[in-house]
Design an enzyme around this catalytic site. Structure first.
Site, PDB file in Angstrom:
ATOM      1  N   PRO A 297     -18.212  -6.004  -5.487  1.00  0.00           N
ATOM      2  CA  PRO A 297     -19.754  -6.285  -5.756  1.00  0.00           C
ATOM      3  C   PRO A 297     -20.052  -6.794  -7.112  1.00  0.00           C
ATOM      4  O   PRO A 297     -19.391  -6.341  -8.094  1.00  0.00           O
ATOM      5  CB  PRO A 297     -20.289  -4.646  -5.651  1.00  0.00           C
ATOM      6  CG  PRO A 297     -18.753  -3.827  -5.614  1.00  0.00           C
ATOM      7  CD  PRO A 297     -17.757  -4.595  -5.150  1.00  0.00           C
ATOM      8  N   HIS A 298     -20.883  -7.568  -7.206  1.00  0.00           N
ATOM      9  CA  HIS A 298     -21.179  -8.210  -8.502  1.00  0.00           C
ATOM     10  C   HIS A 298     -22.747  -8.755  -8.535  1.00  0.00           C
ATOM     11  O   HIS A 298     -23.270  -9.022  -7.756  1.00  0.00           O
ATOM     12  CB  HIS A 298     -19.984  -9.342  -8.919  1.00  0.00           C
ATOM     13  CG  HIS A 298     -20.118 -10.366  -7.863  1.00  0.00           C
ATOM     14  ND1 HIS A 298     -19.154 -10.547  -6.718  1.00  0.00           N
ATOM     15  CD2 HIS A 298     -20.819 -11.494  -7.727  1.00  0.00           C
ATOM     16  CE1 HIS A 298     -19.649 -11.668  -6.081  1.00  0.00           C
ATOM     17  NE2 HIS A 298     -20.400 -12.234  -6.640  1.00  0.00           N
ATOM     18  N   THR A 299     -23.028  -9.207  -9.972  1.00  0.00           N
ATOM     19  CA  THR A 299     -24.393  -9.672 -10.053  1.00  0.00           C
ATOM     20  C   THR A 299     -24.248 -10.267 -11.440  1.00  0.00           C
ATOM     21  O   THR A 299     -23.621 -10.039 -12.297  1.00  0.00           O
ATOM     22  CB  THR A 299     -25.244  -9.093  -9.770  1.00  0.00           C
ATOM     23  OG1 THR A 299     -26.553  -9.886  -9.875  1.00  0.00           O
ATOM     24  CG2 THR A 299     -25.658  -7.930 -10.759  1.00  0.00           C
TER      25      THR A 299
END
Lengths: 158, 117
Positions: free
Chosen positions: A68-70
């Site tokens: 998961p990333h942003t």
């Protein structure tokens, strides 16, 4: 890029309590706040941004792994952490399997290259079945830290 | 079919299958989306590659990876502007190359001003 370049050691979690996708993401972002890597006021915005990215397509890339990333303007360098869920989390993964290993990344908006090199490192190491198995079996954050250090050291040799 | 060529990498020539079955076709592509081959484009690429019977490989300077594996594709860490060669070996190699090249041409449906990665 090595794990030690972006993994916040103090934010590593060996046994996440959360059983849901949003729950585990929230727990990992909280761990980064507790470790002083993310400003407390930015936590909600970062969790929302990560969930919005998940809506575009799960980052559960298979083999029990999710990344998961942003991007987020509140960080000035790539920060990340690692969590293990012994029970497994339903993540709508590409291969449909529950997720046990999570690598969460928050990167500055103007540094796509760093994000790619972190993904490169994670995916290269995760091709090693032994590394995956040992990570899943880790008893505590120190075990995980040692495994990451070992992987970093082998990367130098190869 | 512009840009598709027969690869001559010295691996052909053995075994009993016909030349048409064994030929490896290849085509150069450029990573044109601003964020490079990160998780989402890598997923799209591997999904497209898996639709075809042919073996699909991506070749960068010193690296050759299985195009059907997202983990393998991610190890390329291909940034915007990177040139790659897509190689396809099998009965549907030409169609597979066309479809995969098209993903690169369409920048994996990403636009440079997108905020989400």
């Amino acid at each position: 890029m090595k794990f030690s370049d972006f993994v916040a050691t103090d934010a590593i979690r060996a046994h996440v309590a959360a059983g849901s996708k949003e729950g585990v993401i929230r727990e990992m972002v909280q761990a980064l706040v507790d470790a002083g890597r993310i400003a407390a006021g930015e936590q909600e915005g970062i969790v929302k941004a990560i969930m919005k990215r998940e809506d575009l397509g799960s980052t559960g890339i298979g083999r029990g792994v999710a990344v998961p990333h942003t991007k987020h303007p509140s960080v000035d360098r790539l920060v990340g952490t690692v969590a293990v869920s012994p029970a497994g989390i339903e993540f709508e993964s590409l291969d449909g399997e529950p997720v046990h290993l999570l690598f969460l990344l928050v990167s500055p908006p103007d540094r796509p290259g760093d994000h790619l090199r972190a993904l490169e490192n994670i995916s290269r190491q995760l091709r090693d079945d032994t590394f995956c198995r040992l990570l899943k079996a880790a008893k505590g954050p120190v075990d995980i830290q040692h495994l990451l250090e070992e992987a970093d050291a082998q990367g130098v040799a190869s | 079919m512009s840009g598709i060529t027969t690869c001559d990498d010295g691996r052909d020539g053995s075994g009993g299958s016909t030349a048409a079955e064994r030929a490896t076709l290849c085509r150069e592509v450029v990573v044109a989306n601003a964020h490079g081959l990160h998780a989402r484009p890598a997923d799209l690429l591997a999904r497209e590659a898996r639709r075809w019977q042919s073996r699909i490989e991506l070749v960068a300077d010193a690296q050759r990876v299985d195009g059907k594996s997202i983990l393998e594709v991610l190890t390329l860490a291909a940034e915007a502007g990177t040139r790659l060669v897509v190689e396809a070996t099998g009965p549907d190699a030409g169609e597979a190359l066309e479809a995969i090249s098209r993903l690169f041409e369409l920048k994996f449906n990403e636009h440079d001003n997108e905020r989400n990665s």
